[in-house]
Design an enzyme around this catalytic site. Sequence first.
Site, PDB file in Angstrom:
ATOM      1  N   GLY A  25       3.092   8.707 -17.256  1.00 26.44           N
ATOM      2  CA  GLY A  25       2.985   7.257 -17.157  1.00 26.44           C
ATOM      3  C   GLY A  25       1.569   6.863 -17.498  1.00 26.44           C
ATOM      4  O   GLY A  25       0.623   7.377 -16.904  1.00 26.44           O
ATOM      5  N   HIS A  26       1.411   6.034 -18.487  1.00 30.65           N
ATOM      6  CA  HIS A  26       0.073   5.583 -18.860  1.00 30.65           C
ATOM      7  C   HIS A  26      -0.110   4.140 -18.421  1.00 30.65           C
ATOM      8  O   HIS A  26       0.701   3.288 -18.762  1.00 30.65           O
ATOM      9  CB  HIS A  26      -0.115   5.650 -20.380  1.00 30.65           C
ATOM     10  N   GLN A  51       0.595  14.775 -19.121  1.00 36.26           N
ATOM     11  CA  GLN A  51       0.269  15.685 -18.016  1.00 36.26           C
ATOM     12  C   GLN A  51      -1.124  16.304 -18.232  1.00 36.26           C
ATOM     13  O   GLN A  51      -1.986  15.645 -18.768  1.00 36.26           O
ATOM     14  CB  GLN A  51       1.341  16.766 -17.831  1.00 36.26           C
ATOM     15  N   LYS A 108      -6.018   9.479 -19.392  1.00 38.36           N
ATOM     16  CA  LYS A 108      -5.911   9.685 -20.848  1.00 38.36           C
ATOM     17  C   LYS A 108      -5.490   8.408 -21.557  1.00 38.36           C
ATOM     18  O   LYS A 108      -5.952   8.112 -22.638  1.00 38.36           O
ATOM     19  CB  LYS A 108      -4.882  10.774 -21.175  1.00 38.36           C
ATOM     20  N   ASP A 168      -2.842  12.647 -14.940  1.00 37.35           N
ATOM     21  CA  ASP A 168      -3.367  11.400 -14.371  1.00 37.35           C
ATOM     22  C   ASP A 168      -4.891  11.290 -14.491  1.00 37.35           C
ATOM     23  O   ASP A 168      -5.533  10.664 -13.658  1.00 37.35           O
ATOM     24  CB  ASP A 168      -2.968  11.247 -12.890  1.00 37.35           C
TER      25      ASP A 168
HETATM   26  P1  IMP Z   1       8.286  17.428 -13.998  1.00 39.67           P
HETATM   27  O1  IMP Z   1       7.393  17.338 -15.183  1.00 39.67           O
HETATM   28  O2  IMP Z   1       8.938  16.120 -13.625  1.00 39.67           O
HETATM   29  O3  IMP Z   1       9.289  18.547 -14.109  1.00 39.67           O
HETATM   30  O4  IMP Z   1       7.375  17.805 -12.729  1.00 39.67           O
HETATM   31  C1  IMP Z   1       6.732  19.070 -12.623  1.00 39.67           C
HETATM   32  C2  IMP Z   1       5.357  18.911 -11.971  1.00 39.67           C
HETATM   33  O5  IMP Z   1       4.511  18.194 -12.849  1.00 39.67           O
HETATM   34  C3  IMP Z   1       5.362  18.117 -10.663  1.00 39.67           C
HETATM   35  O6  IMP Z   1       4.365  18.638  -9.810  1.00 39.67           O
HETATM   36  C4  IMP Z   1       4.984  16.715 -11.102  1.00 39.67           C
HETATM   37  O7  IMP Z   1       4.392  15.975 -10.063  1.00 39.67           O
HETATM   38  C5  IMP Z   1       3.980  17.043 -12.205  1.00 39.67           C
HETATM   39  N1  IMP Z   1       3.866  15.982 -13.206  1.00 39.67           N
HETATM   40  C6  IMP Z   1       4.730  15.703 -14.204  1.00 39.67           C
HETATM   41  N2  IMP Z   1       4.280  14.670 -14.939  1.00 39.67           N
HETATM   42  C7  IMP Z   1       3.101  14.310 -14.416  1.00 39.67           C
HETATM   43  C8  IMP Z   1       2.125  13.328 -14.775  1.00 39.67           C
HETATM   44  O8  IMP Z   1       2.246  12.584 -15.756  1.00 39.67           O
HETATM   45  N3  IMP Z   1       1.015  13.283 -13.983  1.00 39.67           N
HETATM   46  C9  IMP Z   1       0.842  14.106 -12.929  1.00 39.67           C
HETATM   47  N4  IMP Z   1       1.709  15.036 -12.573  1.00 39.67           N
HETATM   48  C10 IMP Z   1       2.841  15.151 -13.309  1.00 39.67           C
END
Ligand code: IMP
Length: 433
Positions: A40-41, A223, A16, A13
């Site tokens: 999510g962008h 991420q 990017k 977040d």
């Molecule tokens: P997962 O990727 O859904 O398995 O989540 C694993 C961890 O990564 C959790 O703490 C999510 O909140 C975090 N996470 C996954 N995608 C994002 C993102 O795009 N932005 C921020 N945190 C993320």
Amino acid sequence: MPATVIVGAQWGDEGKGKIVDLLARDSEVVCRYQGGPNAGHTIVRDGETFKLHHVPSGILYPGTVCVVGAGCVVDPGLLVRELDELEARGIPTEGVRVSGNAHMIMPWHVALDSASERRLGKLQIGTTRRGIGPAYADKAARIGIRVQDILDSKILRQKFETALAEKNVQLERLHDAEPLEVETLADEMEAYAARLRPYVADTSLLVDRAIRDGRHVLLEGAQGTLLDVDHGTYPFVTSSNPVAGAASTGVGIGPTRIDRVLGVAKAYVTRVGEGPFPTEIDGPGQARVRELGAEYGTTTGRERRCGWLDLVALRFAVRVNGMTSLALTKLDVLSAFAEIPVCTRYRLPGGLETDEFPAHQSDFHHAEPVYETLTGWEDSLDAVEELDGLPEAARSYVGFVENALGVEVSLVSIGAERQRVVTPRGLASVAGG
Ligand code: IMP
């Protein structure tokens, strides 16, 4: 023309999407190399907001080829919806290419993600519940269903039925969850397959050719570094590798093809989900940063945890990504503060202070931030048009970050709109190197 990786330098977040959107203007190809719809962008263009989960942000420029690489996991239903929505808003999607080697997130992955989080209870990771972990787990176990499987309806249905026979047992027996209905889901899957077939391509070949032909290619991570399954704050991480090195494997090009690595960091820090976060703000300051920065998840709508800038973690991100320059985003959010703490060191159990990111998780879990307090500028940045136009205290803040990291801050973002950025040497130099 170079190939540039854009990588999140914190816990995701970082903004990017906006930076990719900006650089995509001069790029022919934009690729995602890992992750799935957990990302999510948000891009704001001419007052219109676009929220993308699968499709790279370059899609808003006509003619740009947008690649979903082999290292990604794709939820076919969500991808179809995203493509349909873009088309409905007048954005053509014929430039989208999805690697046949990317794995698909199936309905059982989503069901198992939620079921396993429920089962973990207080120990849960706080995933986005989009099926990311279970899909990558099946990929590593070599029982996943890949995008190229949609090219043959018979094979797809066979794989679907075989997998579901086992996954339903898991859902019912292990998690006490409802089984999934084979027939309905298989028909739904076939409809997605029919819609997605034209987008499937050999994207490794496509990107390698583009680079050889001298085209400008952006490789976009989702991420962030601290969510990397190998180098992040395990187990509170995602199940793929956001770090820049993974751009090579995730797209299918050799590491020697990559020229530059642009890290993206917020001027403060946010984190969604569970896990240690040394600079998380105590008290009302946290809610203030959240409100000012609109820190709510694009994918889940969850409140993001907010903290002051952590230069120990950021220095680590510079190292593991081999960053050639840094984009600092959302500086405007800090305009409200008279004093801005910045973490320069951690105090570890036993009192030892360090400016290196702890290699052992227990040290990180117990690390206390040691702050230097910088003077705020307490002035709106709305009218600022160039770097020199920033209030002196804001320039000092940026300079402090550069000195602490030993990497150039090549772009500062000061508002949500696409054009609200300032750069020391113009956009062409943003990726540095
Ligand atoms: P997962 O990727 O859904 O398995 O989540 C694993 C961890 O990564 C959790 O703490 C999510 O909140 C975090 N996470 C996954 N995608 C994002 C993102 O795009 N932005 C921020 N945190 C993320």
